[in-house]
Write an enzyme that holds these catalytic residues in place. Structure first.
Site, mmCIF file in Angstrom:
data_model
loop_
_atom_site.group_PDB
_atom_site.id
_atom_site.type_symbol
_atom_site.label_atom_id
_atom_site.label_comp_id
_atom_site.label_asym_id
_atom_site.label_seq_id
_atom_site.Cartn_x
_atom_site.Cartn_y
_atom_site.Cartn_z
ATOM 1 N N PRO A 2 46.915 29.820 34.234
ATOM 2 C CA PRO A 2 48.145 29.507 33.567
ATOM 3 C C PRO A 2 48.718 30.752 32.915
ATOM 4 C CG PRO A 2 46.186 28.452 32.575
ATOM 5 C CD PRO A 2 45.781 29.098 33.795
ATOM 6 N N GLU A 3 49.874 31.149 33.285
ATOM 7 C CA GLU A 3 50.509 32.266 32.598
ATOM 8 C C GLU A 3 51.295 31.696 31.419
ATOM 9 O OE1 GLU A 3 52.179 35.141 35.325
ATOM 10 O OE2 GLU A 3 50.581 34.809 36.764
ATOM 11 N N LYS A 52 49.772 33.907 26.164
ATOM 12 C CA LYS A 52 48.841 32.944 26.740
ATOM 13 C C LYS A 52 47.955 32.303 25.678
ATOM 14 C CE LYS A 52 48.894 35.979 30.737
ATOM 15 N NZ LYS A 52 48.156 37.067 31.420
ATOM 16 N N ARG A 151 48.340 41.543 17.259
ATOM 17 C CA ARG A 151 47.935 42.445 18.341
ATOM 18 C C ARG A 151 48.575 42.081 19.675
ATOM 19 N NH1 ARG A 151 44.008 39.709 21.139
ATOM 20 N NH2 ARG A 151 42.634 38.295 20.000
ATOM 21 N N ASN A 193 49.365 37.791 36.727
ATOM 22 C CA ASN A 193 49.412 38.479 38.009
ATOM 23 C C ASN A 193 50.554 38.008 38.906
ATOM 24 O OD1 ASN A 193 48.357 40.545 39.540
ATOM 25 N ND2 ASN A 193 46.936 39.224 40.648
ATOM 26 N N ARG A 285 42.515 43.816 39.475
ATOM 27 C CA ARG A 285 43.321 42.671 39.892
ATOM 28 C C ARG A 285 44.076 43.018 41.158
ATOM 29 N NH1 ARG A 285 44.327 39.250 35.748
ATOM 30 N NH2 ARG A 285 44.730 37.796 37.411
#
Length: 295
Positions: A2-3, A52, A151, A193, A285
């Site tokens: 899940p993005e 996310k 962050r 990705n 990736r």
DNA sequence: GATTAATGCTAAA
DNA sequence: TTAGCCTTAATCT
């Protein structure tokens, strides 16, 4: 995973079906027993997504922080009140792939027996939610939640002041390839990705172009297009980056094969220039891109 | 039935 | 740098 769009939908779903409700919190798997005890019986007051990361705020200033990682997912179920409260179509599952019940005829008989490793189960008067496979699941303080946010870079799905400028500055100040910067959650939060590959294609950008070699205007357009694609993803519940002209005749939505320009299309002809779509390993990736269009 | 890869990150080494 | 998460779907044998 899940993005960012999926996590945004999750935050919406929790807001719809659980906000203001006292929740029974347990950890059938056992790994989150201490955290569950800390939250048990408390009222969900707010539900937020950033990138996310999902943050469920409770009435005693404790926050359930969840990151789904590669294959984490939430399952939902409930009675008619619960299903009717959901504004996103009441998916039964939100995670790597959304699942909808085919019919609404099943009687609600309370939460099912936990199947598999259920890290957390939330139960309200009208429904339930199970979490499995998450990378992060922790009960933290508001201050700790703030530190997590601090962050993370700007999230294109949120209206943060200076978000676009922060992204552009972050890109232009580094010599890292733009394909890596897009995956850096400190530069932009929520891109994974699929969006990485697709937005670079749509903007015609060479994945190896160093951030500091981009024009400021190109970086701005990259942000804008990412924001559009992710907002579409929130609406659709899936990542669709091709326009209707690439879909089957008369289809309202594309099939999986037609939804992307380059992601998982290595070796196939580019939809625009017909050159074979390339695949390269970048920072562990798989990076998909078109050598013809992205130079 | 077994194996692999997957939209990702953390913590241990 | 690598294991781990411990799921799911697709691909293999």
């Amino acid at each position: 995973m899940p993005e960012g769009h999926s996590v945004r939908r999750l935050a919406q779903q929790f807001g719809d079906v659980f906000t203001g409700e006292a929740l029974s919190v347990s950890s059938p798997q056992g790994r989150f027993a201490a955290g569950a005890a800390l939250l048990d019986g408390h009222i969900l007051t707010d539900s937020r997504a950033h990138g996310k990361h999902l943050f469920l705020h409770f009435d005693h200033a404790v926050v359930l922080h969840v990151h789904l990682g590669l294959y984490g997912a939430w399952d939902f179920g409930g009675d008619a009140t619960f299903l009717g409260a959901s504004s996103i179509g009441a998916p039964r599952k939100i995670g790597e792939r959304e699942v909808f019940d085919d019919d609404g005829t099943a009687e609600y008989a309370g939460p099912p027996e936990p199947r598999g490793a259920v890290r957390v189960r939330l139960v309200s008067a009208h429904g339930w939610a199970d979490l499995r496979g998450a990378t992060t699941c922790a009960a933290i303080t508001e201050a700790e939640a703030g530190a997590v946010l601090a962050r993370l870079g700007p999230d294109p799905l949120r209206n943060q002041p200076e978000a676009r400028t922060r992204f552009v500055t972050g890109v232009l100040s580094r010599k890292t390839p733009i394909a890596a910067l897009l995956m850096d959650q400190k530069v932009i939060a929520g891109v994974g990705n699929v969006y990485r590959a697709e937005v670079l294609f749509r903007q015609g950008l060479d994945p190896w172009l160093p951030g500091n070699a981009l024009q400021g205007s190109a970086a701005g357009l990259l942000w804008d297009d990412t924001a559009v694609l992710m907002a579409d993803g929130v609406r659709d519940g899936r990542i669709i980056t091709t326009p209707a002209g690439y879909w089957a005749e008369g289809a309202a939505l594309p099939s999986g094969d037609d939804a992307h320009y380059v992601y998982k299309r290595e070796g196939l002809p580019c939809r625009v220039c017909a050159a074979p779509v390339a695949i390269t390993e970048l920072a562990g990736r798989k990076l998909y891109w078109c050598p013809g269009c992205q130079q």
